[in-house]
Design a protein around this motif. Structure first.
Motif, short mmCIF file in Angstrom:
data_model
loop_
_atom_site.label_atom_id
_atom_site.label_comp_id
_atom_site.label_asym_id
_atom_site.label_seq_id
_atom_site.Cartn_x
_atom_site.Cartn_y
_atom_site.Cartn_z
N GLU A 123 -35.19 5.10 -51.02
CA GLU A 123 -33.86 5.52 -50.56
C GLU A 123 -33.72 7.04 -50.51
O GLU A 123 -32.73 7.55 -49.96
CB GLU A 123 -32.80 4.94 -51.50
N LEU A 124 -34.68 7.75 -51.07
CA LEU A 124 -34.62 9.21 -51.11
C LEU A 124 -35.52 9.88 -50.07
O LEU A 124 -35.49 11.10 -49.91
CB LEU A 124 -35.03 9.71 -52.51
N TRP A 125 -36.32 9.09 -49.37
CA TRP A 125 -37.35 9.66 -48.51
C TRP A 125 -36.80 10.57 -47.42
O TRP A 125 -37.47 11.52 -47.01
CB TRP A 125 -38.17 8.55 -47.87
N ASP A 126 -35.60 10.31 -46.94
CA ASP A 126 -35.05 11.12 -45.85
C ASP A 126 -34.13 12.23 -46.35
O ASP A 126 -33.52 12.94 -45.54
CB ASP A 126 -34.29 10.23 -44.86
N GLU A 127 -34.03 12.39 -47.66
CA GLU A 127 -33.16 13.41 -48.23
C GLU A 127 -33.86 14.78 -48.23
O GLU A 127 -35.10 14.86 -48.31
CB GLU A 127 -32.80 13.06 -49.68
N PRO A 128 -33.10 15.87 -48.16
CA PRO A 128 -33.70 17.22 -48.31
C PRO A 128 -33.99 17.49 -49.78
O PRO A 128 -33.10 17.37 -50.63
CB PRO A 128 -32.60 18.14 -47.77
N VAL A 168 -25.84 15.07 -61.11
CA VAL A 168 -26.05 13.91 -61.98
C VAL A 168 -27.52 13.52 -61.93
O VAL A 168 -28.22 13.77 -60.94
CB VAL A 168 -25.17 12.71 -61.55
N PHE A 169 -28.00 12.90 -63.02
CA PHE A 169 -29.38 12.40 -63.10
C PHE A 169 -29.37 10.89 -63.02
O PHE A 169 -28.55 10.23 -63.68
CB PHE A 169 -30.04 12.85 -64.40
N ARG A 170 -30.29 10.33 -62.24
CA ARG A 170 -30.43 8.89 -62.16
C ARG A 170 -31.91 8.50 -62.24
O ARG A 170 -32.76 9.16 -61.62
CB ARG A 170 -29.84 8.36 -60.84
N VAL A 179 -31.64 17.14 -53.14
CA VAL A 179 -32.01 16.29 -54.27
C VAL A 179 -33.29 16.85 -54.88
O VAL A 179 -34.02 17.61 -54.22
CB VAL A 179 -32.21 14.82 -53.86
N ALA A 180 -33.57 16.48 -56.13
CA ALA A 180 -34.78 16.98 -56.78
C ALA A 180 -35.29 15.96 -57.78
O ALA A 180 -34.50 15.40 -58.55
CB ALA A 180 -34.49 18.30 -57.49
N LEU A 181 -36.59 15.72 -57.76
CA LEU A 181 -37.20 14.90 -58.80
C LEU A 181 -37.24 15.70 -60.09
O LEU A 181 -37.43 16.92 -60.06
CB LEU A 181 -38.60 14.47 -58.39
N GLY A 219 -37.10 10.93 -62.70
CA GLY A 219 -35.90 10.44 -62.05
C GLY A 219 -35.49 11.41 -60.97
O GLY A 219 -36.30 12.20 -60.49
N VAL A 220 -34.22 11.39 -60.58
CA VAL A 220 -33.75 12.27 -59.51
C VAL A 220 -32.44 12.93 -59.91
O VAL A 220 -31.57 12.32 -60.54
CB VAL A 220 -33.57 11.49 -58.19
N LEU A 221 -32.31 14.19 -59.56
CA LEU A 221 -31.05 14.92 -59.68
C LEU A 221 -30.35 14.84 -58.33
O LEU A 221 -30.95 15.16 -57.29
CB LEU A 221 -31.31 16.37 -60.06
#
Length: 301
Positions: free
Chosen positions: A184-189, A254-256, A237-239, A165-167
């Motif tokens: 939706e996360l591809w452009d996040e740092p 938060v974790f999703r 963000v972090a996987l 998931g992602v933090l």
């Protein structure tokens, strides 16, 4: 003259790989640190061991002579360490994160009751060494996240798979979602492991699930869970494995769950060729412990 065995291991890796880059990836150390150790060894010996060029590191005549003698020295040292562990009846099991290791502490507790004459040391390593101590000979076996650099050098048994998931920072626009699509996360740092972690680093950036038009943006580099959580709270963000939600917490994180992302796999790794000895010695008892760990973890985290 006294020489650190670490320097000898570094020399042997560079000699075998023929490059600082390949040796650094194999040893999970930075290239500058490796270069410094090789130069210090050459200074201590008073000779040049390598001829450096753009194409790599070629052994000099003195280097070839040294390279022919170092492996037996290291083999002798490693056997001395193993013999000491056998005499002391100590088993060393490495791991990286609580989610991967799961119920192993319970297995160890039961093992200690059955074999009180043996001591089991459970050692946690940071993410700068995805092999959890195996690559440096610091443990007898390790519970690892797959894939990890140098994996082909070890005997590895996959135990179970776990969703990734992602933090997210608590104030992130996606933090209110029940599930996030990976696109939706591809452009996040992203928070990344150190470059030397190779394929392991790429796996935790989701590099294999991206297209060519959306390369990874690295916002922070960390090697420890507290740094990892702090970097996320700071805007990255972090996987992360699903178990991270149970074992790691931070008021600003938060974790999703994430759609469109392959799972992480957990395995049990040990040096190849070990465990073939018969009898009730160190290797046989290690086999007994690892069978118990496999039975317990293969049912799931």
């Amino acid at each position: 003259m006294d020489v650190d065995t670490r320097a000898l291991r570094y020399f042997a890796a560079v000699a075998e790989e023929g490059s600082l880059t390949g040796a650094a990836e194999r040893l999970f150390v930075s290239q500058p640190a490796l270069t410094k150790q090789i130069r210090r060894l050459e200074d201590d010996l008073g000779v040049r061991l390598f001829a450096r060029s753009r194409s790599g590191m070629a052994l000099t005549e003195a280097g070839r002579e040294f390279a022919s003698r170092v492996p037996p020295l290291l083999d002798g040292w490693d056997e001395a360490v193993r013999a000491t562990g056998r005499a002391a009846r100590v088993l060393r099991l490495g791991f990286l994160d609580a989610g991967a290791v799961g119920a192993v502490p319970e297995v160890i507790t039961a093992f200690r009751r059955a074999r009180p004459e043996w001591r089991v040391e459970l050692r946690q390593f940071d993410w700068s060494d995805p092999s959890a101590g195996l690559a440096r000979g610091e443990v007898d076996a390790a519970v690892v996240r797959l894939p990890f650099p140098g994996q082909e050098s070890f005997a590895v048994r996959e135990l179970f798979a776990e969703e990734r998931g992602v933090l997210l920072p608590a104030g992130h626009a996606l933090a209110t979602r029940e599930t996030v699509d990976f696109r939706e996360l591809w452009d996040e740092p992203f928070v990344a492991a150190e470059a030397d972690a190779g394929a392991w680093k790429d796996h935790w950036l989701g590099a294999e699930e991206r297209d060519d038009e959306h390369p990874v943006r690295v916002g922070a580099v960390t090697s420890r869970p507290d740094e990892w959580l702090g970097a996320v709270a700071g805007g990255n963000v972090a996987l992360a494995p699903a178990s991270a939600a149970r074992f790691y917490s931070h008021p600003g994180v938060v974790f999703r769950p994430v759609r469109g992302l392959s799972p992480t796999r957990v395995g049990l790794a040990r040096p190849r060729g070990r465990g073939r000895e018969r009898g009730r010695g160190h290797e046989a008892v290690l086999d007994e412990l690892l069978r118990a760990v496999t039975r317990r973890l293969s049912g799931g985290p």
